[in-house]
Write a protein that holds these residues in place. Sequence first.
Motif, PDB file in Angstrom:
ATOM      1  N   PHE A 180     -10.008   8.352   9.387  1.00 53.67           N
ATOM      2  CA  PHE A 180      -8.679   7.741   9.319  1.00 53.67           C
ATOM      3  C   PHE A 180      -7.669   8.752   8.780  1.00 53.67           C
ATOM      4  CE2 PHE A 180     -10.788   3.435   9.089  1.00 53.67           C
ATOM      5  CZ  PHE A 180     -10.221   2.952  10.257  1.00 53.67           C
TER       6      PHE A 180
ATOM      7  N   ALA B 280     -11.463  -2.757  11.162  1.00 59.26           N
ATOM      8  CA  ALA B 280     -11.278  -1.377  10.710  1.00 59.26           C
ATOM      9  C   ALA B 280     -12.450  -0.501  11.152  1.00 59.26           C
ATOM     10  CB  ALA B 280     -11.114  -1.346   9.194  1.00 59.26           C
TER      11      ALA B 280
ATOM     12  N   ASN C 213       0.799  -1.223   0.000  1.00 58.75           N
ATOM     13  CA  ASN C 213       0.000   0.000   0.000  1.00 58.75           C
ATOM     14  C   ASN C 213       0.834   1.277   0.000  1.00 58.75           C
ATOM     15  OD1 ASN C 213      -2.869  -0.708  -0.079  1.00 58.75           O
ATOM     16  ND2 ASN C 213      -2.397  -1.906   1.733  1.00 58.75           N
TER      17      ASN C 213
ATOM     18  N   TYR D  92     -11.546   1.460   2.532  1.00 58.12           N
ATOM     19  CA  TYR D  92     -10.371   0.775   3.070  1.00 58.12           C
ATOM     20  C   TYR D  92     -10.470  -0.695   2.698  1.00 58.12           C
ATOM     21  CZ  TYR D  92      -7.409  -1.787   6.262  1.00 58.12           C
ATOM     22  OH  TYR D  92      -6.481  -2.649   6.772  1.00 58.12           O
TER      23      TYR D  92
ATOM     24  N   THR E 225     -16.795   3.959   3.707  1.00 56.90           N
ATOM     25  CA  THR E 225     -17.201   5.049   4.599  1.00 56.90           C
ATOM     26  C   THR E 225     -17.916   6.140   3.813  1.00 56.90           C
ATOM     27  OG1 THR E 225     -15.003   6.043   4.334  1.00 56.90           O
ATOM     28  CG2 THR E 225     -15.355   4.616   6.249  1.00 56.90           C
TER      29      THR E 225
ATOM     30  N   THR F 291     -19.476  -2.532   6.160  1.00 59.00           N
ATOM     31  CA  THR F 291     -18.397  -3.487   5.962  1.00 59.00           C
ATOM     32  C   THR F 291     -18.863  -4.557   4.981  1.00 59.00           C
ATOM     33  OG1 THR F 291     -19.090  -4.729   7.938  1.00 59.00           O
ATOM     34  CG2 THR F 291     -17.333  -3.105   8.198  1.00 59.00           C
TER      35      THR F 291
ATOM     36  N   ARG G  17     -15.000   7.046   1.050  1.00 66.41           N
ATOM     37  CA  ARG G  17     -13.675   6.463   0.899  1.00 66.41           C
ATOM     38  C   ARG G  17     -13.746   4.979   1.235  1.00 66.41           C
ATOM     39  NH1 ARG G  17      -9.648  10.365   0.417  1.00 66.41           N
ATOM     40  NH2 ARG G  17     -10.235  12.460   1.101  1.00 66.41           N
TER      41      ARG G  17
ATOM     42  N   ALA H  77     -13.715  -5.079   2.768  1.00 63.48           N
ATOM     43  CA  ALA H  77     -13.592  -3.630   2.632  1.00 63.48           C
ATOM     44  C   ALA H  77     -14.488  -2.928   3.638  1.00 63.48           C
ATOM     45  CB  ALA H  77     -13.949  -3.184   1.212  1.00 63.48           C
TER      46      ALA H  77
ATOM     47  N   HIS I 280      -4.317   2.925  10.486  1.00 60.82           N
ATOM     48  CA  HIS I 280      -4.689   1.551  10.165  1.00 60.82           C
ATOM     49  C   HIS I 280      -3.980   1.126   8.883  1.00 60.82           C
ATOM     50  CE1 HIS I 280      -6.851  -2.014  11.048  1.00 60.82           C
ATOM     51  NE2 HIS I 280      -7.618  -1.992   9.986  1.00 60.82           N
ATOM     52  N   GLY I 281      -3.880  -0.173   8.667  1.00 60.64           N
ATOM     53  CA  GLY I 281      -3.218  -0.645   7.469  1.00 60.64           C
ATOM     54  C   GLY I 281      -3.294  -2.151   7.342  1.00 60.64           C
ATOM     55  N   SER I 282      -2.862  -2.654   6.183  1.00 62.50           N
ATOM     56  CA  SER I 282      -2.849  -4.083   5.905  1.00 62.50           C
ATOM     57  C   SER I 282      -1.861  -4.327   4.767  1.00 62.50           C
ATOM     58  CB  SER I 282      -4.238  -4.578   5.494  1.00 62.50           C
ATOM     59  OG  SER I 282      -4.180  -5.888   4.971  1.00 62.50           O
TER      60      SER I 282
END
Length: 398
Positions: free
Chosen positions: A268, A111, A73, A100, A260, A244, A98, A257, A273-275
């Motif tokens: 955020f 998340a 990412n 995620y 939002t 979600t 947006r 995912a 946050h992250g992955s």
Amino acid sequence: MSWQDDAGRDLVKSFGDRMAMFVRGEGAYLWDADGNRYLDFLAGIAVNSLGHAHPAFVEAISAQAATLAHVSNYFATPPQLALAAQLKRIAGTGDAGRVYFGNSGAEANEAAFKLARLHGGSDRPRVLALTDAFHGRTMGTLALTGKPYMQEPFLPMVPGVEFIDSTIEALEAALDDRVAALFVEPIKGEAGVIELPTGYLVAARELTARHGALLIIDEIQTGAGRTGEWFAFQHAGITPDAITVAKGIGGGFPIGALITFDTAAELFYPGTHGSTFGGNALGTAVAGAVLAQIESEGLVRNAAERGAQLREIIARIDSPLVSGCRGQGLLVGVGLRQPVAKALVAAAQERGLIINAPNDTTIRLVPALNIGDVELDEFEALFAASLDAVLLTEGHPA
């Protein structure tokens, strides 16, 4: 040594004994290691939206794997950006939304839980969820899951979550200005396909907005067209703060995912946050192809129409075991008058039908979204025969 011996020796025990060894799938059908064919009305627990080995799914994996699979990412890829825009469009977030990306439904809900904390800060320590809800098995999502027997071995839970009954009255009593977020499943799939009371989501939207709390809707099982709309909240005509998604958006490829809306989309910020694998090019390309195929084939409408047919089939099967149907679209719960759901699952598998028992008195049916008359006719014959077999086993005349 058999495959059962291998599974018993090598795999963790948390899933129990595997029920079969499947080696191939095509459309709505599976084949086991002995060459037996099964009609699949579980679809990987509402995952395989297009069935097995759909050409669009296979082509998307092959083409993207031959091009670019993963870059982290730190960078963007065309499939990632395209899928984010695609999800925003079908969810109706507008330009303010947006997305995620993670790898599963549990990651999407993790998340969302962090989103709630960011929104709440120290002034809003309370997070509300519903009794008997299911949002995942990680330590964060287990805290949101209203099933004490699942939580008990892992106590203490992440603090701050309170469980309320699934009634508008309980919601009115619980919501105040110290609530950060309300987590809701539009249909509680793991509880037995239990629908919320009429008007619940409308009331939830009004009350959360009044008190400044986020309304976060778990569409992991209900999304991707399964209920006859792209997302189940759309039946209520509301706009949540976040949803979600997972399962059906990938059609069998692991992806989740958090989508939002409006001001929640700005909570955020870098580092929160992250992955590593979330939103990789391979997963987003596959999910984009699956959603495009659902749209081009008209499978959201098909889910609504075939779901109505499936309810009609259940209604005309004359069995003293069946008490009725619930759910929306192709997320159907069949109520049983006796606690024989596991026996019915076994009887169905013996006859070549794969179904699921989320509890002792419910059968869950979540076939691929592209099923048609042939599959429904076959289901009717196999399910009726399975019900008769259970009645005979239980000592009742069929």
